[in-house]
Design an enzyme around this catalytic site. Structure first.
Site, PDB file in Angstrom:
ATOM      1  N   LYS A  71       3.061  -2.473  -5.825  1.00 27.95           N
ATOM      2  CA  LYS A  71       4.516  -2.525  -5.586  1.00 27.95           C
ATOM      3  C   LYS A  71       4.806  -2.998  -4.157  1.00 27.95           C
ATOM      4  O   LYS A  71       5.667  -3.828  -3.930  1.00 27.95           O
ATOM      5  CB  LYS A  71       5.153  -1.145  -5.810  1.00 27.95           C
ATOM      6  CG  LYS A  71       4.880  -0.554  -7.186  1.00 27.95           C
ATOM      7  CD  LYS A  71       5.525   0.810  -7.365  1.00 27.95           C
ATOM      8  CE  LYS A  71       5.042   1.892  -6.431  1.00 27.95           C
ATOM      9  NZ  LYS A  71       3.616   2.280  -6.592  1.00 27.95           N
TER      10      LYS A  71
ATOM     11  N   ARG B 208      11.795   7.948  -8.503  1.00 21.45           N
ATOM     12  CA  ARG B 208      10.493   8.410  -8.964  1.00 21.45           C
ATOM     13  C   ARG B 208      10.630   9.571  -9.931  1.00 21.45           C
ATOM     14  O   ARG B 208       9.631  10.051 -10.467  1.00 21.45           O
ATOM     15  CB  ARG B 208       9.717   8.892  -7.755  1.00 21.45           C
ATOM     16  CG  ARG B 208       8.407   8.198  -7.536  1.00 21.45           C
ATOM     17  CD  ARG B 208       7.933   8.719  -6.205  1.00 21.45           C
ATOM     18  NE  ARG B 208       6.574   8.461  -5.966  1.00 21.45           N
ATOM     19  CZ  ARG B 208       6.132   7.490  -5.169  1.00 21.45           C
ATOM     20  NH1 ARG B 208       6.953   6.635  -4.626  1.00 21.45           N
ATOM     21  NH2 ARG B 208       4.851   7.385  -4.939  1.00 21.45           N
TER      22      ARG B 208
ATOM     23  N   ARG C 193      -7.844   0.572   0.355  1.00 19.20           N
ATOM     24  CA  ARG C 193      -6.665  -0.010   1.024  1.00 19.20           C
ATOM     25  C   ARG C 193      -6.700   0.256   2.537  1.00 19.20           C
ATOM     26  O   ARG C 193      -7.059   1.337   2.984  1.00 19.20           O
ATOM     27  CB  ARG C 193      -5.390   0.584   0.447  1.00 19.20           C
ATOM     28  CG  ARG C 193      -4.152   0.185   1.256  1.00 19.20           C
ATOM     29  CD  ARG C 193      -2.875   0.517   0.577  1.00 19.20           C
ATOM     30  NE  ARG C 193      -2.758   1.899   0.201  1.00 19.20           N
ATOM     31  CZ  ARG C 193      -1.790   2.370  -0.579  1.00 19.20           C
ATOM     32  NH1 ARG C 193      -0.874   1.548  -1.058  1.00 19.20           N
ATOM     33  NH2 ARG C 193      -1.739   3.645  -0.887  1.00 19.20           N
TER      34      ARG C 193
ATOM     35  N   ARG D  60      -4.572   5.290   4.789  1.00 17.88           N
ATOM     36  CA  ARG D  60      -3.599   6.358   4.556  1.00 17.88           C
ATOM     37  C   ARG D  60      -4.287   7.680   4.258  1.00 17.88           C
ATOM     38  O   ARG D  60      -5.303   7.717   3.580  1.00 17.88           O
ATOM     39  CB  ARG D  60      -2.660   5.959   3.405  1.00 17.88           C
ATOM     40  CG  ARG D  60      -1.495   5.135   3.899  1.00 17.88           C
ATOM     41  CD  ARG D  60      -0.660   4.547   2.801  1.00 17.88           C
ATOM     42  NE  ARG D  60      -0.321   5.442   1.701  1.00 17.88           N
ATOM     43  CZ  ARG D  60       0.479   5.106   0.702  1.00 17.88           C
ATOM     44  NH1 ARG D  60       1.034   3.896   0.683  1.00 17.88           N
ATOM     45  NH2 ARG D  60       0.732   5.953  -0.265  1.00 17.88           N
TER      46      ARG D  60
ATOM     47  N   ARG E 184      -1.945  12.138  -7.384  1.00 14.82           N
ATOM     48  CA  ARG E 184      -0.788  11.220  -7.402  1.00 14.82           C
ATOM     49  C   ARG E 184      -0.651  10.552  -8.779  1.00 14.82           C
ATOM     50  O   ARG E 184       0.460  10.351  -9.275  1.00 14.82           O
ATOM     51  CB  ARG E 184      -0.941  10.162  -6.309  1.00 14.82           C
ATOM     52  CG  ARG E 184      -0.707  10.735  -4.906  1.00 14.82           C
ATOM     53  CD  ARG E 184      -1.277   9.857  -3.816  1.00 14.82           C
ATOM     54  NE  ARG E 184      -0.691   8.535  -3.761  1.00 14.82           N
ATOM     55  CZ  ARG E 184      -1.250   7.499  -3.145  1.00 14.82           C
ATOM     56  NH1 ARG E 184      -2.421   7.638  -2.530  1.00 14.82           N
ATOM     57  NH2 ARG E 184      -0.648   6.340  -3.136  1.00 14.82           N
TER      58      ARG E 184
END
Ligand code: AP5
Length: 225
Positions: free
Chosen positions: A16, A91, A129, A162, A173
């Site tokens: 996203k 969300r 990431r 992160r 998550r």
């Protein structure tokens, strides 16, 4: 004046942020990530950051009222006048209802685009990431590494991982996504405001599919220099 809220809907790691940044660069609209706003609040040690941190670190959702207030403040800014992209909001059904209640009467149109990736690929994407705290550019250590090693190849800032990109937190998550966010697909489908692209494959190909869906709904592109 009518304006479109383009909602990027998808599990953590679907791309996203990657795709939202591209759309924002091509079209004259901001891409607003509630996750980025919350992370900045945590970094700056604000009251919002203090309240959000424990939820984010464990992979849970920050309470609706806090996030709704962030979005209300952000959407009031001038750069959202002709339209905007929402990355990571709404969300929950409650957040979607907040958007609907606050803005539908102002001639705002909603288009949610689901970016779908199977859970198996997401853990690898998220644990690899790296992101730039300076300009926000997103990398992956294997799929899209920085040309500048552990520094951003656009602004030179040291890249970071992160805190919520560990295997255990990613799994939480994903569970939260399936329980609280996935029902939004049906929410927008039932309003005739849902489209979907596959988030698997080359970033360029996914972008092309996404752009063909959203182009009629966003303001005219910036003229090329
Ligand atoms: P947030 O920051 O919104 O995280 P998320 O939704 O979990 O999504 P991500 O940012 O992890 O993934 P992405 O889909 O943007 O993927 P990306 O492009 O980076 O939220 C974080 C937390 O904040 C939440 O857990 C919650 O606590 C809180 N929060 C935020 N909003 C909230 C809300 N509305 N309500 C309540 N709480 C909220 O890509 C991921 C990786 O994959 C990158 O390395 C990228 O390079 C790579 N990649 C991208 N595309 C491809 C591809 N096609 N092939 C291979 N690799 C790819």
């Amino acid at each position: 004046m009518s304006r479109t809220a383009l909602i990027l809907l998808g599990p953590p790691g679907a791309g996203k942020g990657t795709q939202g940044r591209r759309l924002s660069a091509e079209f004259s609209v901001p891409s607003i990530s509630t996750g980025d706003i919350l992370r900045e609040a945590v970094r700056n040690g604000t009251e919002l950051g203090r309240q959000a941190k424990q939820h984010m670190d464990s992979g849970g959702l920050v309470p609706d009222a806090l996030v709704d207030a962030i979005v209300r403040e952000r959407l009031a800014r001038e750069d959202c006048r002709t339209g905007f992209i929402l990355d990571g909001y709404p969300r929950t059904v409650s957040q979607a209802e907040f958007l609907q209640r606050e803005y539908a009467g102002e001639g705002m149109k909603f288009l949610a685009v689901g970016v779908q990736v199977k859970d198996g690929a997401l853990v690898r994407r998220l644990t690899g990431r790296r992101s730039c705290p300076g300009c926000g550019k997103i990398y992956h250590i294997d799929a899209s590494p920085s040309r500048n090693g552990d520094r951003c190849d656009e602004c030179g800032t040291a890249l970071v991982q992160r805190r919520d990109d560990t295997v255990a937190v990613v799994q939480e998550r994903l569970q939260v996504y399936h329980q609280s966010t996935r029902p939004l697909i049906e929410y927008y489908q039932s309003r005739g405001a849902y489209a979907e692209v596959s988030g698997e494959g080359a970033v360029e190909d996914i972008y092309a599919a996404l752009r063909s869906i959203v182009e009629p709904h966003l303001p005219e592109r910036r003229p090329r220099a």
